[in-house]
Design an enzyme around this catalytic site. Structure first.
Site, PDB file in Angstrom:
ATOM      1  N   HIS A 308      10.830  -5.846   4.364  1.00 51.63           N
ATOM      2  CA  HIS A 308       9.522  -5.217   4.536  1.00 51.63           C
ATOM      3  C   HIS A 308       9.573  -3.810   3.977  1.00 51.63           C
ATOM      4  CE1 HIS A 308       5.829  -3.835   6.423  1.00 51.63           C
ATOM      5  NE2 HIS A 308       5.515  -5.119   6.491  1.00 51.63           N
ATOM      6  N   ASP A 366       6.105 -13.222   8.753  1.00 47.57           N
ATOM      7  CA  ASP A 366       5.825 -14.483   8.075  1.00 47.57           C
ATOM      8  C   ASP A 366       6.940 -15.503   8.222  1.00 47.57           C
ATOM      9  OD1 ASP A 366       3.322 -13.806   7.173  1.00 47.57           O
ATOM     10  OD2 ASP A 366       4.127 -12.703   5.472  1.00 47.57           O
TER      11      ASP A 366
HETATM   12  N1  CMC Z   1      15.540 -11.252  -0.402  1.00 43.90           N
HETATM   13  C1  CMC Z   1      16.570 -10.710  -1.108  1.00 43.90           C
HETATM   14  N2  CMC Z   1      16.631  -9.407  -1.455  1.00 43.90           N
HETATM   15  C2  CMC Z   1      15.613  -8.636  -1.083  1.00 43.90           C
HETATM   16  C3  CMC Z   1      14.514  -9.118  -0.344  1.00 43.90           C
HETATM   17  C4  CMC Z   1      14.515 -10.493  -0.006  1.00 43.90           C
HETATM   18  N3  CMC Z   1      13.500 -11.010   0.693  1.00 43.90           N
HETATM   19  N4  CMC Z   1      13.628  -8.119  -0.100  1.00 43.90           N
HETATM   20  C5  CMC Z   1      14.157  -7.026  -0.682  1.00 43.90           C
HETATM   21  N5  CMC Z   1      15.348  -7.337  -1.272  1.00 43.90           N
HETATM   22  C6  CMC Z   1      16.259  -6.391  -1.953  1.00 43.90           C
HETATM   23  C7  CMC Z   1      15.727  -6.066  -3.340  1.00 43.90           C
HETATM   24  O1  CMC Z   1      16.278  -6.917  -4.318  1.00 43.90           O
HETATM   25  C8  CMC Z   1      16.192  -4.635  -3.516  1.00 43.90           C
HETATM   26  O2  CMC Z   1      17.542  -4.639  -3.880  1.00 43.90           O
HETATM   27  P1  CMC Z   1      18.137  -3.455  -4.819  1.00 43.90           P
HETATM   28  O3  CMC Z   1      17.955  -2.183  -4.050  1.00 43.90           O
HETATM   29  O4  CMC Z   1      19.571  -3.848  -5.004  1.00 43.90           O
HETATM   30  O5  CMC Z   1      17.322  -3.482  -6.074  1.00 43.90           O
HETATM   31  C9  CMC Z   1      16.090  -4.049  -2.099  1.00 43.90           C
HETATM   32  O6  CMC Z   1      16.221  -5.165  -1.219  1.00 43.90           O
HETATM   33  C10 CMC Z   1      14.770  -3.336  -1.829  1.00 43.90           C
HETATM   34  O7  CMC Z   1      13.715  -4.198  -2.206  1.00 43.90           O
HETATM   35  P2  CMC Z   1      12.323  -3.714  -2.791  1.00 43.90           P
HETATM   36  O8  CMC Z   1      11.666  -4.844  -3.502  1.00 43.90           O
HETATM   37  O9  CMC Z   1      12.524  -2.442  -3.556  1.00 43.90           O
HETATM   38  O10 CMC Z   1      11.570  -3.361  -1.447  1.00 43.90           O
HETATM   39  P3  CMC Z   1       9.998  -3.254  -1.266  1.00 43.90           P
HETATM   40  O11 CMC Z   1       9.780  -2.376  -0.108  1.00 43.90           O
HETATM   41  O12 CMC Z   1       9.334  -2.886  -2.553  1.00 43.90           O
HETATM   42  O13 CMC Z   1       9.565  -4.774  -0.937  1.00 43.90           O
HETATM   43  C11 CMC Z   1       8.923  -6.731   0.157  1.00 43.90           C
HETATM   44  C12 CMC Z   1       9.195  -5.240   0.295  1.00 43.90           C
HETATM   45  C13 CMC Z   1       8.293  -7.258   1.448  1.00 43.90           C
HETATM   46  C14 CMC Z   1       7.895  -6.987  -0.987  1.00 43.90           C
HETATM   47  C15 CMC Z   1      10.249  -7.488  -0.153  1.00 43.90           C
HETATM   48  O14 CMC Z   1      11.171  -7.288   0.906  1.00 43.90           O
HETATM   49  C16 CMC Z   1      10.029  -8.972  -0.415  1.00 43.90           C
HETATM   50  O15 CMC Z   1       9.734  -9.349  -1.551  1.00 43.90           O
HETATM   51  N6  CMC Z   1      10.193  -9.845   0.646  1.00 43.90           N
HETATM   52  C17 CMC Z   1       9.918 -11.258   0.517  1.00 43.90           C
HETATM   53  C18 CMC Z   1       8.400 -11.493   0.607  1.00 43.90           C
HETATM   54  C19 CMC Z   1       7.876 -11.352   2.033  1.00 43.90           C
HETATM   55  O16 CMC Z   1       8.448 -11.888   2.977  1.00 43.90           O
HETATM   56  N7  CMC Z   1       6.744 -10.641   2.162  1.00 43.90           N
HETATM   57  C20 CMC Z   1       6.050 -10.494   3.453  1.00 43.90           C
HETATM   58  C21 CMC Z   1       6.014  -9.078   3.938  1.00 43.90           C
HETATM   59  S1  CMC Z   1       5.466  -8.950   5.639  1.00 43.90           S
HETATM   60  C22 CMC Z   1       3.830  -9.520   5.639  1.00 43.90           C
HETATM   61  C23 CMC Z   1       2.913  -8.785   4.728  1.00 43.90           C
HETATM   62  O17 CMC Z   1       3.034  -7.574   4.534  1.00 43.90           O
HETATM   63  O18 CMC Z   1       1.991  -9.394   4.202  1.00 43.90           O
END
Ligand code: CMC
Length: 431
Positions: A308, A366
């Site tokens: 998140h 989720d």
């Molecule tokens: N699985 C594997 N690695 C992950 C994941 C994951 N689900 N989420 C983040 N990472 C890693 C990512 O690769 C990155 O690694 P590095 O620093 O080595 O590049 C690090 O963690 C930080 O990730 P980010 O993409 O920069 O973080 P963000 O804050 O931009 O993204 C997120 C947040 C929710 C989009 C992401 O965690 C994600 O894609 N999760 C899966 C989708 C999901 O479950 N979304 C629902 C969110 S809650 C409900 C809502 O808000 O609607």
């Protein structure tokens, strides 16, 4: 918003700027950069708004490190355990918990607005049967602007109020009808003697040949899903609603924009993506392979339902959702469901893995919501529409707060331009 005695000093080139700072009631201080360009001739650069507060708000507070979510100060676990969705709607919209009389009045007003204009049924019929219910929702909610002209004047507080009630009341009907249309069944009209969640379940599952007996445990679980998704401060879809509204667009158009943003798999679409992922994993022995894929930088696969932007600890909504999932699955006698087994094992395996611990990736809301919804009989295509129904009150409360702020102005970010500088047009024959 209070300006503190604290200031921040920014030095660059031969300039030194003193920037005011604000202290929130909770959370980190913010540096006010509104005069930065006028006084310093520079912009800030923050793609994804990771360090930028776009507004001040009194609705929802999240402490991502503690895993805390408060609506108007009340912790989400208390609201999910002791309150119910329409009471939480009142709290989000008007700022305080209602008295018994205020709650009854609010529930009556919402209940009286659950029907849709009859001509809207033709609008549904214009879609292909295989249309995703989210596609139908974006279209139908946008089309409400063409059906409810008496609540589109955003300068009139009464019209804003009517639009708010209409949206909260009609969204379950729209989502249920999108579902019914999608599966080729007759549309079921709302019934005013049922509560909000039971009414939604009935509109989704009743058929003309057989009414739907609402099970109170399922209805309570549905209400809890609505409550847990009701608002989440300045997330992507809420920021979209605020940005759309900042230009003066009507409320139905703004909420349609929010629904469009919610649809993506990084946001509300994650509940559908998560269940599809659990099914693809299929059996617990395949979990290590998927964990390895999630950790592999060269593989775009991510564990859906994990991570998140704000929570760097357990998502407090996920804890309640997990408990709800256990109750619902036990009631339905499907607690040996293979998808649930995979989910439980995957959660333990990921939490024990240093990659997820270091990056502070925990299950989000989720992760478990899809399992409950599937057990209730919803297909995955309905998961995000249900999120949209729940989040409508959050969008509306934030929209209302923005419009009531006399200082609000059109949202218009700046950019770091990296394209070509001025050059002369070349005729096609000379290129
Ligand atoms: N699985 C594997 N690695 C992950 C994941 C994951 N689900 N989420 C983040 N990472 C890693 C990512 O690769 C990155 O690694 P590095 O620093 O080595 O590049 C690090 O963690 C930080 O990730 P980010 O993409 O920069 O973080 P963000 O804050 O931009 O993204 C997120 C947040 C929710 C989009 C992401 O965690 C994600 O894609 N999760 C899966 C989708 C999901 O479950 N979304 C629902 C969110 S809650 C409900 C809502 O808000 O609607």
């Amino acid at each position: 918003m209070t300006i503190t005695n604290k200031t921040a000093t920014l030095s660059f080139d031969d300039k030194q700027l003193t920037l005011p700072m604000h202290s929130p009631t909770a959370g980190p201080d913010v540096i006010d950069i509104r005069k930065l360009y006028a006084e310093g001739g520079v912009f800030t650069y923050d793609p994804g708004f990771t360090s930028t507060a776009s507004c001040d708000s009194t609705i929802t507070f999240i402490d991502g490190d503690k895993g805390e979510l408060l609506h108007r100060g009340y912790p989400i676990d208390q609201l999910a355990g002791k309150s119910h969705y329409l009471e939480v709607c009142y709290l989000l919209l008007y700022g305080e918990l209602p008295s018994a009389e205020q709650l009854e009045d609010f529930e009556n007003r919402v209940t009286m607005h659950t029907m849709l204009h009859e001509q809207m049924t033709y609008f549904f019929r214009g879609f292909r049967r295989d249309a995703h219910p989210m596609a139908i929702m974006v279209g139908v909610v946008g089309a409400m602007s063409a059906f409810y002209h008496d609540s589109t004047d955003i300068t009139d507080p009464w019209q804003r109020e009517v639009a708010s009630i209409r949206l909260i009341a009609k969204m379950p009907t729209i989502a249920a009808w999108a579902f019914k249309y999608h599966i080729g069944q007759p549309l079921v009209h709302p019934r005013n003697d049922l509560d909000y969640a039971s009414n939604f379940l009935r509109m989704c599952f009743a058929v003309p040949t057989e009414d739907y007996e609402v099970n109170p445990i399922l209805s309570r679980a549905m209400d809890r899903i609505f409550t847990l998704h009701a608002d989440h401060e300045q997330n992507a879809s809420t920021s979209t609603v605020r940005l759309a509204s900042s230009s003066g667009a009507n409320p139905f158009a703004c909420i349609a924009a929010g629904i469009a943003c919610l649809w993506g798999p990084a946001h509300g679409g994650a509940n559908q993506a998560c269940l599809e992922m659990l099914r693809e994993i299929g059996t617990v022995d395949r979990i290590p392979m998927f964990i390895d894929r999630a950790k592999d930088k060269g593989d775009p696969f991510r564990l859906m339902g994990f991570g998140h932007r704000v929570y760097k600890n357990f998502d407090p909504r996920a804890k309640v959702m997990k408990q709800s999932a256990d109750e619902v699955l036990e009631l339905l006698g499907v607690d040996d469901n293979p998808v649930l087994q995979v989910a439980k094992e995957l959660e333990s395996a990921a939490l024990a893995d240093p990659y997820f611990a270091e990056k502070k990736l925990f299950p989000n809301v989720d992760f478990y919501s899809g399992i409950i919804l599937e057990a209730m009989g919803f297909p995955t295509s309905m998961f995000t529409p249900i999120f949209a129904v729940s989040r409508t009150v959050g969008w509306i409360s934030q929209w209302k707060e923005q419009l009531e702020d006399p200082a609000h102005k059109i949202g218009r970010p700046r950019q770091l331009y990296m394209g070509a500088t001025t050059r002369d047009y070349v005729n096609v024959e000379d290129r």
